[in-house]
Design a protein around this motif. Structure first.
Motif, mmCIF file in Angstrom:
data_model
loop_
_atom_site.group_PDB
_atom_site.id
_atom_site.type_symbol
_atom_site.label_atom_id
_atom_site.label_comp_id
_atom_site.label_asym_id
_atom_site.label_seq_id
_atom_site.Cartn_x
_atom_site.Cartn_y
_atom_site.Cartn_z
ATOM 1 N N SER A 10 0.836 -1.205 0.000
ATOM 2 C CA SER A 10 0.000 0.000 0.000
ATOM 3 C C SER A 10 0.869 1.253 0.000
ATOM 4 N N TYR A 11 1.982 1.207 0.743
ATOM 5 C CA TYR A 11 2.940 2.316 0.688
ATOM 6 C C TYR A 11 3.438 2.499 -0.751
ATOM 7 N N GLN A 12 3.780 1.381 -1.398
ATOM 8 C CA GLN A 12 4.323 1.471 -2.749
ATOM 9 C C GLN A 12 3.290 2.001 -3.734
ATOM 10 N N GLU A 13 2.042 1.646 -3.549
ATOM 11 C CA GLU A 13 0.993 2.182 -4.424
ATOM 12 C C GLU A 13 0.968 3.707 -4.363
ATOM 13 N N LYS A 14 1.153 4.250 -3.166
ATOM 14 C CA LYS A 14 1.167 5.705 -3.013
ATOM 15 C C LYS A 14 2.444 6.304 -3.595
ATOM 16 N N ALA A 15 3.556 5.589 -3.470
ATOM 17 C CA ALA A 15 4.800 6.066 -4.078
ATOM 18 C C ALA A 15 4.653 6.139 -5.591
ATOM 19 N N GLU A 16 4.052 5.114 -6.170
ATOM 20 C CA GLU A 16 3.870 5.094 -7.618
ATOM 21 C C GLU A 16 2.870 6.162 -8.063
ATOM 22 N N SER A 17 1.910 6.465 -7.208
ATOM 23 C CA SER A 17 0.975 7.546 -7.514
ATOM 24 C C SER A 17 1.716 8.875 -7.612
ATOM 25 N N PHE A 18 2.677 9.085 -6.714
ATOM 26 C CA PHE A 18 3.487 10.307 -6.767
ATOM 27 C C PHE A 18 4.298 10.360 -8.053
ATOM 28 N N MET A 19 4.942 9.235 -8.408
ATOM 29 C CA MET A 19 5.751 9.199 -9.626
ATOM 30 C C MET A 19 4.885 9.454 -10.858
ATOM 31 N N CYS A 20 3.703 8.854 -10.882
ATOM 32 C CA CYS A 20 2.800 9.047 -12.023
ATOM 33 C C CYS A 20 2.351 10.498 -12.131
ATOM 34 N N SER A 21 2.140 11.139 -10.985
ATOM 35 C CA SER A 21 1.721 12.541 -11.018
ATOM 36 C C SER A 21 2.823 13.426 -11.587
ATOM 37 N N CYS A 22 4.077 13.023 -11.377
ATOM 38 C CA CYS A 22 5.207 13.809 -11.883
ATOM 39 C C CYS A 22 5.370 13.670 -13.397
ATOM 40 N N ILE A 23 5.103 12.488 -13.925
ATOM 41 C CA ILE A 23 5.297 12.270 -15.361
ATOM 42 C C ILE A 23 4.005 12.469 -16.150
ATOM 43 N N GLY A 24 2.966 12.951 -15.471
ATOM 44 C CA GLY A 24 1.722 13.275 -16.157
ATOM 45 C C GLY A 24 0.848 12.094 -16.477
ATOM 46 N N LYS A 25 0.973 11.023 -15.712
ATOM 47 C CA LYS A 25 0.177 9.830 -15.970
ATOM 48 C C LYS A 25 -0.666 9.435 -14.756
ATOM 49 N N GLY A 26 -0.891 10.394 -13.867
ATOM 50 C CA GLY A 26 -1.679 10.103 -12.680
ATOM 51 C C GLY A 26 -3.093 10.632 -12.791
ATOM 52 N N THR A 27 -3.897 10.348 -11.775
ATOM 53 C CA THR A 27 -5.260 10.876 -11.741
ATOM 54 C C THR A 27 -5.265 12.335 -11.307
ATOM 55 N N LYS A 28 -4.214 12.737 -10.593
ATOM 56 C CA LYS A 28 -4.040 14.132 -10.183
ATOM 57 C C LYS A 28 -2.581 14.493 -10.407
ATOM 58 N N ASN A 29 -2.295 15.147 -11.534
ATOM 59 C CA ASN A 29 -0.917 15.432 -11.911
ATOM 60 C C ASN A 29 -0.438 16.770 -11.353
ATOM 61 N N VAL A 30 0.868 16.885 -11.190
ATOM 62 C CA VAL A 30 1.438 18.131 -10.706
ATOM 63 C C VAL A 30 1.306 19.203 -11.782
#
Length: 244
Positions: free
Chosen positions: A158-178
């Protein structure tokens, strides 16, 4: 700006203690000292042991006497308000102490407090001086990929899922991007924005290395290199402006 010795501004010393706690401040310092103990373990084992001992002490103090540092040192509220509270720093310290010692106590702490302290509950889009959750999630992912999660693998996933969510947000592939500038640079705020750029790039770098070590491919590596280069280029004009 001038040299520090030329400044005439008053510099007051402040402290935290059991009556005036600062779990975020003590936890952050404990994490830094635990990390330093790893760095100096071979070159200066005596110093490594000293800072590690203090890291243990600071963590115990931070966990026992809980409170935000800016509630004790109120002047800090004008400049460095603790918005995220202290739970992220407690997890951050526990993660680094587990990394430094392999002590089961800190493994248990990370697992047993994962949800209640927000470690597995918050999907982050920033990593900075106040908010440490993305760093915790990334470091705990390392433990999972190294097979050091023990019987807490499901929690650490579950920790890793959140880590990957952060990485995805940085590269523009998340549900909420930076948010980014037209040139592709992460934009968090007008003041000292590069602290968020470089910290995100650092997390992306180490997470990509963790994945590579476990034999997994990562698109993150393709993202952080140009971002680092862009941040360095943008740093030059700011230095010139400060010198005028």
């Amino acid at each position: 700006l001038g040299a520090a010795g030329d400044m005439t501004t008053d510099r007051h010393a402040y402290k935290i203690d059991p009556s005036n706690p600062g779990s975020d401040l003590a936890g952050e310092t404990a994490a830094a000292m635990a990390a330093a103990s790893i760095v100096f373990r071979r070159s200066n084992p005596a110093y490594s042991a000293v800072v590690l001992r203090h890291a243990h002490q600071l963590f115990d103090f931070a966990d026992k006497y809980r409170g935000k540092y800016d509630s004790s040192i109120t002047v800090a509220q004008k400049y460095y308000r603790s918005i995220s509270g202290y739970n992220d720093e407690l997890l951050w310290a526990a993660a680094w102490l587990y990394y430094a010692t392999d002590n089961q106590y800190y493994l248990n702490y990370l697992a047993n407090n994962a949800e209640s302290m927000g470690g597995t509950g918050w999907s982050m889009t920033e990593f900075g001086w106040d908010v440490k959750y993305a760093g915790v999630q990334t470091l705990v992912s390392k433990f999972l990929m190294q097979g050091k999660a023990g019987h807490y693998a499901s929690v650490f996933e579950s920790y890793q899922e959140k880590a990957e969510s952060f990485m995805c947000s940085c590269i523009g592939k998340g549900t909420k991007n930076v948010q980014k500038t037209p040139g592709g640079l992460i934009f968090r705020q007008r003041w000292n924005n590069l602290q968020f750029v470089t910290s995100a790039s650092f997390l992306a770098t180490v997470y990509s290395d963790y994945l590579a070590s476990s034999g997994k491919y990562s698109q993150v590596r393709l993202w952080y290199r140009p971002i680092i280069g862009a941040s360095l280029l943008r740093k030059i004009p700011s230095r010139i402006n400060l010198g005028k």
